[in-house]
Scaffold this motif. Structure first.
Motif, PDB file in Angstrom:
ATOM      1  N   THR A  30      51.226-111.036 -34.298  1.00 60.58           N
ATOM      2  CA  THR A  30      50.140-112.022 -34.329  1.00 60.58           C
ATOM      3  C   THR A  30      48.854-111.450 -34.909  1.00 60.58           C
ATOM      4  N   GLY A  31      48.559-110.179 -34.621  1.00 60.52           N
ATOM      5  CA  GLY A  31      47.352-109.575 -35.169  1.00 60.52           C
ATOM      6  C   GLY A  31      47.367-109.527 -36.684  1.00 60.52           C
ATOM      7  N   GLU A  32      48.503-109.176 -37.266  1.00 57.92           N
ATOM      8  CA  GLU A  32      48.647-109.154 -38.723  1.00 57.92           C
ATOM      9  C   GLU A  32      48.509-110.564 -39.289  1.00 57.92           C
ATOM     10  N   PHE A  33      49.114-111.525 -38.619  1.00 52.49           N
ATOM     11  CA  PHE A  33      49.052-112.924 -39.062  1.00 52.49           C
ATOM     12  C   PHE A  33      47.615-113.440 -39.029  1.00 52.49           C
ATOM     13  N   ASP A  34      46.905-113.166 -37.943  1.00 56.30           N
ATOM     14  CA  ASP A  34      45.529-113.656 -37.820  1.00 56.30           C
ATOM     15  C   ASP A  34      44.621-113.062 -38.885  1.00 56.30           C
ATOM     16  N   ASP A  35      44.928-111.839 -39.315  1.00 54.59           N
ATOM     17  CA  ASP A  35      44.103-111.165 -40.310  1.00 54.59           C
ATOM     18  C   ASP A  35      44.327-111.715 -41.709  1.00 54.59           C
ATOM     19  N   TRP A  36      45.554-112.182 -41.984  1.00 49.75           N
ATOM     20  CA  TRP A  36      45.918-112.461 -43.381  1.00 49.75           C
ATOM     21  C   TRP A  36      47.233-113.220 -43.410  1.00 49.75           C
ATOM     22  N   LYS A  37      47.258-114.348 -44.101  1.00 48.60           N
ATOM     23  CA  LYS A  37      48.449-115.191 -44.111  1.00 48.60           C
ATOM     24  C   LYS A  37      48.541-115.979 -45.405  1.00 48.60           C
ATOM     25  N   VAL A  38      49.673-116.620 -45.641  1.00 52.79           N
ATOM     26  CA  VAL A  38      49.839-117.529 -46.776  1.00 52.79           C
ATOM     27  C   VAL A  38      49.026-118.788 -46.503  1.00 52.79           C
ATOM     28  N   GLU A  39      48.281-119.225 -47.508  1.00 58.14           N
ATOM     29  CA  GLU A  39      47.468-120.435 -47.370  1.00 58.14           C
ATOM     30  C   GLU A  39      47.704-121.353 -48.562  1.00 58.14           C
ATOM     31  N   GLU A  41      46.902-125.826 -49.871  1.00 59.51           N
ATOM     32  CA  GLU A  41      46.416-127.158 -49.519  1.00 59.51           C
ATOM     33  C   GLU A  41      47.406-127.916 -48.641  1.00 59.51           C
ATOM     34  N   ASN A  42      48.702-127.792 -48.946  1.00 60.03           N
ATOM     35  CA  ASN A  42      49.722-128.523 -48.195  1.00 60.03           C
ATOM     36  C   ASN A  42      50.674-127.579 -47.459  1.00 60.03           C
ATOM     37  N   VAL A  43      50.145-126.431 -47.079  1.00 63.27           N
ATOM     38  CA  VAL A  43      50.953-125.448 -46.356  1.00 63.27           C
ATOM     39  C   VAL A  43      50.726-125.608 -44.856  1.00 63.27           C
ATOM     40  N   GLU A  44      51.801-125.814 -44.131  1.00 60.65           N
ATOM     41  CA  GLU A  44      51.771-125.767 -42.665  1.00 60.65           C
ATOM     42  C   GLU A  44      52.430-124.462 -42.253  1.00 60.65           C
ATOM     43  N   ILE A  45      51.700-123.620 -41.553  1.00 50.55           N
ATOM     44  CA  ILE A  45      52.229-122.296 -41.237  1.00 50.55           C
ATOM     45  C   ILE A  45      52.117-122.031 -39.743  1.00 50.55           C
ATOM     46  N   HIS A  46      53.166-121.451 -39.182  1.00 54.41           N
ATOM     47  CA  HIS A  46      53.198-121.105 -37.769  1.00 54.41           C
ATOM     48  C   HIS A  46      53.595-119.646 -37.621  1.00 54.41           C
ATOM     49  N   ASN A  47      53.083-119.025 -36.592  1.00 47.82           N
ATOM     50  CA  ASN A  47      53.390-117.630 -36.318  1.00 47.82           C
ATOM     51  C   ASN A  47      54.200-117.498 -35.041  1.00 47.82           C
ATOM     52  N   GLN A  48      55.315-116.798 -35.128  1.00 45.81           N
ATOM     53  CA  GLN A  48      56.117-116.430 -33.965  1.00 45.81           C
ATOM     54  C   GLN A  48      56.688-115.048 -34.248  1.00 45.81           C
ATOM     55  N   PRO A  49      56.187-114.018 -33.585  1.00 47.40           N
ATOM     56  CA  PRO A  49      56.641-112.660 -33.886  1.00 47.40           C
ATOM     57  C   PRO A  49      58.153-112.509 -33.800  1.00 47.40           C
ATOM     58  N   TYR A  50      58.679-111.695 -34.672  1.00 52.05           N
ATOM     59  CA  TYR A  50      60.120-111.461 -34.775  1.00 52.05           C
ATOM     60  C   TYR A  50      60.737-111.066 -33.437  1.00 52.05           C
ATOM     61  N   PHE A  51      60.019-110.235 -32.671  1.00 48.48           N
ATOM     62  CA  PHE A  51      60.574-109.744 -31.414  1.00 48.48           C
ATOM     63  C   PHE A  51      60.784-110.867 -30.400  1.00 48.48           C
ATOM     64  N   ASP A  52      60.066-111.983 -30.571  1.00 48.97           N
ATOM     65  CA  ASP A  52      60.275-113.138 -29.690  1.00 48.97           C
ATOM     66  C   ASP A  52      61.546-113.888 -30.036  1.00 48.97           C
ATOM     67  N   LEU A  53      62.106-113.611 -31.199  1.00 48.76           N
ATOM     68  CA  LEU A  53      63.226-114.402 -31.711  1.00 48.76           C
ATOM     69  C   LEU A  53      64.516-113.600 -31.806  1.00 48.76           C
ATOM     70  N   MET A  54      64.529-112.417 -31.237  1.00 50.82           N
ATOM     71  CA  MET A  54      65.710-111.557 -31.354  1.00 50.82           C
ATOM     72  C   MET A  54      66.926-112.149 -30.635  1.00 50.82           C
ATOM     73  N   ILE A  73      58.759-115.865 -43.573  1.00 47.36           N
ATOM     74  CA  ILE A  73      58.148-114.703 -44.209  1.00 47.36           C
ATOM     75  C   ILE A  73      57.842-113.634 -43.168  1.00 47.36           C
ATOM     76  N   CYS A  74      57.921-112.378 -43.592  1.00 46.31           N
ATOM     77  CA  CYS A  74      57.569-111.247 -42.727  1.00 46.31           C
ATOM     78  C   CYS A  74      56.781-110.262 -43.576  1.00 46.31           C
ATOM     79  N   ALA A  75      56.721-109.009 -43.169  1.00 42.48           N
ATOM     80  CA  ALA A  75      55.935-108.023 -43.911  1.00 42.48           C
ATOM     81  C   ALA A  75      56.601-107.614 -45.213  1.00 42.48           C
ATOM     82  N   LYS A  76      57.927-107.341 -45.175  1.00 47.23           N
ATOM     83  CA  LYS A  76      58.608-106.806 -46.353  1.00 47.23           C
ATOM     84  C   LYS A  76      59.903-107.528 -46.721  1.00 47.23           C
TER      85      LYS A  76
END
Length: 374
Positions: A30-39, A41-54, A73-76
């Motif tokens: 979440t910290g990485e997401f809050d700092d910088w994300k895909v943006e 005009e018509n982008v809806e973006i949600h953050n859920q860390p990978y470790f929550d979805l294992m 999307i993730c880091a790499k």
């Protein structure tokens, strides 16, 4: 295993610039997401860390659309692949993993034609994941590149495809938010590299000085230098064919440049005000401003370019309408946003005092552009 599609950052960028509706699930911390994300005009973006979805997609399932594509999307690019597979296995169609993740997104350059010059065109290379803007001016088969990024391949491929002989590679100033590709690109293309000498203290390699009112000719097009200090002491703008004003990091569409990235805010604030409130004001207000950065996608035109008439900016840009000098000084020296990641290391690299490995260079640039006062 359920099928997962893949999409390149180029394809993603084209969708954003075409204003397509996109649902993106970002699985970084979440910290990485809050700092910088895909943006977009018509982008809806949600953050859920990978470790929550294992153990499954239940923590995010109620957010996932049933009838439209899902882009992960993730880091790499590794975690997004695994999460995308889980989403597909949960019964969702049209699930895409974004190849290379934010790392690749940060490095993608999208060339877009801005307009015409004498016997040629001017192109803006939009680095959408970083907010950087660089330029290629072409006339009669000759070219000049301004404020190039460190990724040289997109420029090389473009000029090769369009059979452009690049004569000059120019930096408007010593950059602090991204590593310049200027010197390297000039060597690869056999061009002359130009940098304002006042920004070159301690530089370790040879370069060409650019001074006030110098004129560089590219085909039939004239590129005239215009000294415009304030973001740095050497910041130099360029007037192209009396049509375009390349402002570097002095003036943006919705803000103005910050004077503190070399630790000289108190010294340079007067230069910044003089440039914006006196020197620029004497120029034709019909000039089209082409900055080296943008803050958000809100500054983009419908075609994905970032530009505006100088006269319009004097009406609408708050940074150009602070009449009280003390209030202006307060605005550009106090309560500034965080400084760019690794900004001092980036400056040292651009002077040739450091030579980091490629992966280190990528890490130094991670994050949004922060060259403006807000």
């Amino acid at each position: 295993m359920a099928e997962v599609n893949h999409i390149s950052v180029k394809e993603l960028t084209e969708k954003i610039l075409n204003h397509e509706k996109l649902f993106i699930l970002d699985v970084r911390n979440t910290g990485e997401f809050d700092d910088w994300k895909v943006e977009g005009e018509n982008v809806e973006i949600h953050n859920q860390p990978y470790f929550d979805l294992m153990d499954g997609v239940e923590p995010v399932e109620e957010k996932l659309p049933k009838e439209e594509p899902i882009y992960v999307i993730c880091a790499k690019g590794g975690s997004s692949q695994m999460v995308a597979e889980q989403i597909a296995e949960a019964g969702y169609d049209n699930v895409y993993s974004i190849e290379g993740g934010m790392k690749a997104y940060s490095e993608h350059l999208e060339p877009i034609k801005v307009g015409e010059v004498s016997d040629g065109e001017i192109y803006q290379f939009v680095r959408i994941g970083k907010g950087c803007l660089s330029y290629l001016i072409v006339s009669n088969g000759e070219g000049a590149i301004v404020d190039s990024n460190r990724m040289s391949t997109p420029y090389e491929q473009f000029v090769s495809k369009h059979q452009v002989d690049v004569k000059y590679v120019i930096d408007t100033h010593l950059h602090a938010d991204h590593i310049s590709g200027g010197k390297n690109l000039a060597e690869k293309l056999g061009a002359d590299y130009y940098l304002p000498p006042k920004d070159a203290e301690g530089i370790t390699f040879e370069f060409n000085d650019i001074q006030e009112d110098d004129e560089l000719n590219v085909g039939s097009t004239k590129i005239k230098s215009f000294y415009s200090p304030g973001h740095t002491i050497g910041s130099t703008s360029y007037i192209v064919d009396d049509q375009y004003l390349l402002t570097g990091d002095i003036l943006f569409i919705e803000s103005i440049g910050r004077p503190d990235l070399a630790g000289k805010a108190e010294d340079w604030v007067s230069d910044l005000r003089e440039t914006l409130y006196e020197r620029y004001k004497k120029l034709s207000h019909d000039l089209i401003v082409l900055p080296a950065h943008y803050m958000s996608v809100d500054e983009m035109n419908d075609d994905g370019t970032v530009s505006e008439n100088l006269g319009e900016l004097y009406k609408e840009n708050h940074g150009l309408n602070i009449e009280d000098e003390q209030e202006f000084r307060h605005a550009v020296t106090d309560n500034l946003p965080p400084q760019p990641n690794s900004y001092d290391e980036i400056r040292q690299t651009n002077l040739g005092k450091m030579d980091p490995e490629d992966e280190k260079r990528r890490e130094m640039e991670i994050g949004p552009n922060r060259c403006a006062i807000k």
